[in-house]
Design a protein around this motif. Structure first.
Motif, mmCIF file in Angstrom:
data_model
loop_
_atom_site.group_PDB
_atom_site.id
_atom_site.type_symbol
_atom_site.label_atom_id
_atom_site.label_comp_id
_atom_site.label_asym_id
_atom_site.label_seq_id
_atom_site.Cartn_x
_atom_site.Cartn_y
_atom_site.Cartn_z
ATOM 1 N N ASN A 199 0.863 -1.174 0.000
ATOM 2 C CA ASN A 199 0.000 0.000 0.000
ATOM 3 C C ASN A 199 0.908 1.234 0.000
ATOM 4 O OD1 ASN A 199 -2.519 1.396 2.264
ATOM 5 N ND2 ASN A 199 -2.192 1.714 0.098
ATOM 6 N N SER A 200 1.428 1.543 -1.189
ATOM 7 C CA SER A 200 2.451 2.576 -1.299
ATOM 8 C C SER A 200 2.505 3.087 -2.736
ATOM 9 C CB SER A 200 3.812 2.005 -0.885
ATOM 10 O OG SER A 200 4.839 2.958 -1.026
ATOM 11 N N GLU A 201 3.270 4.141 -2.941
ATOM 12 C CA GLU A 201 3.512 4.628 -4.292
ATOM 13 C C GLU A 201 4.480 3.693 -5.005
ATOM 14 O OE1 GLU A 201 4.741 8.693 -4.345
ATOM 15 O OE2 GLU A 201 3.214 9.311 -2.894
ATOM 16 N N PHE A 202 4.298 3.560 -6.317
ATOM 17 C CA PHE A 202 5.123 2.646 -7.108
ATOM 18 C C PHE A 202 6.603 2.949 -6.952
ATOM 19 C CE2 PHE A 202 6.724 2.256 -11.718
ATOM 20 C CZ PHE A 202 7.437 1.103 -11.441
ATOM 21 N N THR A 203 7.007 4.193 -7.229
ATOM 22 C CA THR A 203 8.440 4.488 -7.257
ATOM 23 C C THR A 203 9.079 4.367 -5.878
ATOM 24 O OG1 THR A 203 7.912 6.860 -7.135
ATOM 25 C CG2 THR A 203 8.313 5.919 -9.315
ATOM 26 N N LYS A 204 8.296 4.584 -4.816
ATOM 27 C CA LYS A 204 8.837 4.416 -3.468
ATOM 28 C C LYS A 204 9.008 2.950 -3.101
ATOM 29 C CE LYS A 204 7.077 8.762 -1.553
ATOM 30 N NZ LYS A 204 6.187 9.387 -0.540
ATOM 31 N N THR A 205 8.397 2.063 -3.891
ATOM 32 C CA THR A 205 8.432 0.626 -3.598
ATOM 33 C C THR A 205 9.467 -0.099 -4.462
ATOM 34 O OG1 THR A 205 6.048 0.876 -3.301
ATOM 35 C CG2 THR A 205 6.879 -1.339 -3.186
ATOM 36 N N ILE A 206 10.187 0.636 -5.294
ATOM 37 C CA ILE A 206 11.148 -0.007 -6.206
ATOM 38 C C ILE A 206 12.179 -0.865 -5.465
ATOM 39 C CG2 ILE A 206 13.076 0.489 -7.779
ATOM 40 C CD1 ILE A 206 11.308 2.610 -9.082
ATOM 41 N N PRO A 207 12.747 -0.440 -4.339
ATOM 42 C CA PRO A 207 13.686 -1.328 -3.635
ATOM 43 C C PRO A 207 13.058 -2.653 -3.221
ATOM 44 C CG PRO A 207 13.905 0.908 -2.823
ATOM 45 C CD PRO A 207 12.699 0.900 -3.705
ATOM 46 N N GLN A 208 11.812 -2.628 -2.757
ATOM 47 C CA GLN A 208 11.124 -3.871 -2.380
ATOM 48 C C GLN A 208 10.832 -4.743 -3.608
ATOM 49 O OE1 GLN A 208 10.557 -0.800 -1.152
ATOM 50 N NE2 GLN A 208 9.204 -0.856 0.638
ATOM 51 N N ILE A 209 10.496 -4.098 -4.732
ATOM 52 C CA ILE A 209 10.253 -4.852 -5.965
ATOM 53 C C ILE A 209 11.525 -5.576 -6.392
ATOM 54 C CG2 ILE A 209 9.691 -4.659 -8.416
ATOM 55 C CD1 ILE A 209 7.975 -2.208 -7.696
ATOM 56 N N GLN A 210 12.646 -4.855 -6.362
ATOM 57 C CA GLN A 210 13.906 -5.458 -6.778
ATOM 58 C C GLN A 210 14.307 -6.590 -5.836
ATOM 59 O OE1 GLN A 210 15.690 -4.590 -9.778
ATOM 60 N NE2 GLN A 210 16.352 -6.647 -9.193
ATOM 61 N N ALA A 211 14.071 -6.394 -4.556
ATOM 62 C CA ALA A 211 14.387 -7.458 -3.581
ATOM 63 C C ALA A 211 13.528 -8.690 -3.837
ATOM 64 C CB ALA A 211 14.170 -6.941 -2.159
ATOM 65 N N PHE A 212 12.266 -8.475 -4.181
ATOM 66 C CA PHE A 212 11.364 -9.590 -4.504
ATOM 67 C C PHE A 212 11.874 -10.361 -5.720
ATOM 68 C CE2 PHE A 212 7.730 -11.126 -7.024
ATOM 69 C CZ PHE A 212 7.116 -11.970 -6.120
ATOM 70 N N ILE A 213 12.296 -9.659 -6.749
ATOM 71 C CA ILE A 213 12.820 -10.302 -7.954
ATOM 72 C C ILE A 213 14.103 -11.062 -7.637
ATOM 73 C CG2 ILE A 213 13.814 -9.867 -10.240
ATOM 74 C CD1 ILE A 213 11.908 -7.431 -10.439
ATOM 75 N N ASP A 214 14.974 -10.447 -6.852
ATOM 76 C CA ASP A 214 16.292 -11.034 -6.571
ATOM 77 C C ASP A 214 16.209 -12.291 -5.711
ATOM 78 O OD1 ASP A 214 17.498 -9.057 -8.036
ATOM 79 O OD2 ASP A 214 18.057 -7.827 -6.304
ATOM 80 N N ARG A 215 15.127 -12.468 -4.966
ATOM 81 C CA ARG A 215 15.021 -13.665 -4.116
ATOM 82 C C ARG A 215 14.956 -14.942 -4.938
ATOM 83 N NH1 ARG A 215 11.757 -10.491 -0.693
ATOM 84 N NH2 ARG A 215 9.808 -11.366 -1.514
ATOM 85 N N LYS A 216 14.498 -14.843 -6.174
ATOM 86 C CA LYS A 216 14.484 -15.993 -7.082
ATOM 87 C C LYS A 216 15.141 -15.553 -8.394
ATOM 88 C CE LYS A 216 12.031 -18.705 -4.346
ATOM 89 N NZ LYS A 216 10.653 -19.097 -4.636
ATOM 90 N N SER A 217 16.402 -15.222 -8.309
ATOM 91 C CA SER A 217 17.092 -14.582 -9.442
ATOM 92 C C SER A 217 17.566 -15.572 -10.495
ATOM 93 C CB SER A 217 18.287 -13.760 -8.934
ATOM 94 O OG SER A 217 19.207 -14.591 -8.238
#
Length: 406
Positions: free
Chosen positions: A124-142
């Protein structure tokens, strides 16, 4: 009431009444996600990430939110997962959904609640403020993953190019962006929008865009806006191929928005072109069905009465005729640009001609082949590098196109 044109594969549901443009957008999303999942899964991708950056959901008319992009994406990708399992491929479908509006996010949680067994995150946040969490989500199954970003805002802010370019450039994947061209085209040359549009297109390009937009109007300005955004996506986000699909206003003779697609794979470009061809037919029939409904015509649901009414209107009463006019306009421009490319090159690798042509508006591989066949028949061009028995040019086969006329 549901109106349908069965032979066209089109259904117009009351769930989308007054927002038929969303139905056409969801058609593209459904079609492409299915193709993407099967293609990447069969090629060995083990983790397919779907990132919805402005998830909503908005204006749902169904109890289970089946007319919203989050539910559509989950349904399509989980169905594809089953189809892949039947073919011996085990692909994990992973999801991240971002929505800043609290009321919409509450509904998003309702959409996601039945899928707790899957790897799904929501913010529940703005897209650009969530980019670090998005990248971390992707990297967990890289290992051997692929990421599809869906950026579907309600305006033109919240996804500044300088903010999102790193995320898009650094991950193996593709993007589909809803570009609100109706409003952008109207305001792009206005002084009060300079800051917001410099963020949208990228700081380095806005001065050129605004100055040029001031000299254009109507469709020419709209085309310019779309082309320049595609250029920004290539330059800043590092996509080799960027194409667009137009979503027309379902009742008026103008466009509503464009879907901008970015990929690094020519096969993705080809598939998106095929979907765009089908989309135009869907819109042609859909616009006629909307008018039928508005005028309260008697439609008994049978193929004969529904198709006769809808398609006759599309041809003669100016509803779907707008779609035909659009297609004819862009085919004419595209054909001239492709011919000019061939004349200037003299000899060109088919892969390069393919990439050039399919990034033009409404030019699919089928359309390109039709142009080339016409010129070949008129002895304007020839081919070389064909294998024995090969009759048409193919990408990734070192085929060349030779222009023979001055």
């Amino acid at each position: 009431m549901v109106l349908s044109a069965a032979s066209e594969g089109f259904v117009l549901s009351d769930d989308y009444e007054g927002r038929e443009q969303s139905l056409f957008k969801h058609y593209v999303l459904k079609q492409y996600l299915c193709i993407l999942a099967m293609k990447t899964g069969m090629s060995g991708v083990q983790h397919l990430n779907y990132i919805d950056c402005f998830a909503g959901p908005w204006k749902s008319e169904t109890e289970n939110f089946s007319d919203t992009s989050p539910k559509i994406a989950i349904t399509e990708l989980l169905n594809a997962r089953k189809a892949l399992q039947e073919r011996g491929k085990n692909v994990e479908m992973r999801f991240t959904f971002i929505e800043k509006d609290k009321a919409a996010y509450s509904n998003l949680e309702k959409v996601l609640s039945p899928f707790g067994a899957y790897d799904i995150e929501s913010h529940n946040s703005e897209f650009t403020k969530t980019i670090p969490q998005i990248q971390a989500f992707i990297d967990r199954k890289s290992a051997n993953n692929f990421t599809f970003f869906f950026i579907d805002p309600t305006g033109w802010t919240g996804f500044a190019m300088d903010d999102i370019k790193g995320l898009l450039r650094s991950n193996r994947g593709e993007v589909l962006i809803n570009l609100m061209t109706k409003d952008i085209t109207r305001f792009v040359a206005e002084e009060f929008t300079e800051n917001s549009f410099s963020k949208l297109f990228g700081q380095d390009r806005i001065e050129h865009i605004r100055s040029q937009a001031k000299t254009l109007s109507g469709r020419e300005r709209e085309d310019f806006v779309v082309e320049e955004y595609c250029n920004s996506l290539r330059e800043f986000a590092g996509y080799d191929y960027v194409a667009s699909a137009v979503i027309a206003n379902p009742e008026q003779q103008r466009n509503h928005f464009h879907l901008i697609y970015g990929t690094r794979n020519p096969i993705g470009l080809e598939k998106f072109g095929e979907i765009t061809d089908k989309l135009m037919e869907q819109q042609k029939v859909g616009r006629a069905l909307v008018k039928d409904k508005k005028e309260n015509q008697e439609i008994d649901g049978s193929l004969q009465s529904c198709l006769f009414s809808s398609l006759e209107r599309a041809e003669f009463n100016g509803d779907g005729g707008y779609i035909d006019e659009l297609r004819g306009y862009y085919h004419s421009i595209g054909k001239a640009k492709i011919r000019e490319k061939l004349v200037q090159a003299g000899s060109i690798l088919y892969d390069d001609l393919f990439a050039f042509a399919l990034q033009l508006p409404m030019i699919s591989h089928k359309t390109l082949k039709a142009f080339l066949a016409e010129w070949k028949k008129g002895e304007d061009l020839d081919y070389c590098g064909f294998a024995d028995g090969q009759r048409v040019p193919k990408i990734r086969e070192n085929n060349k196109v030779l222009w023979l006329r001055n």
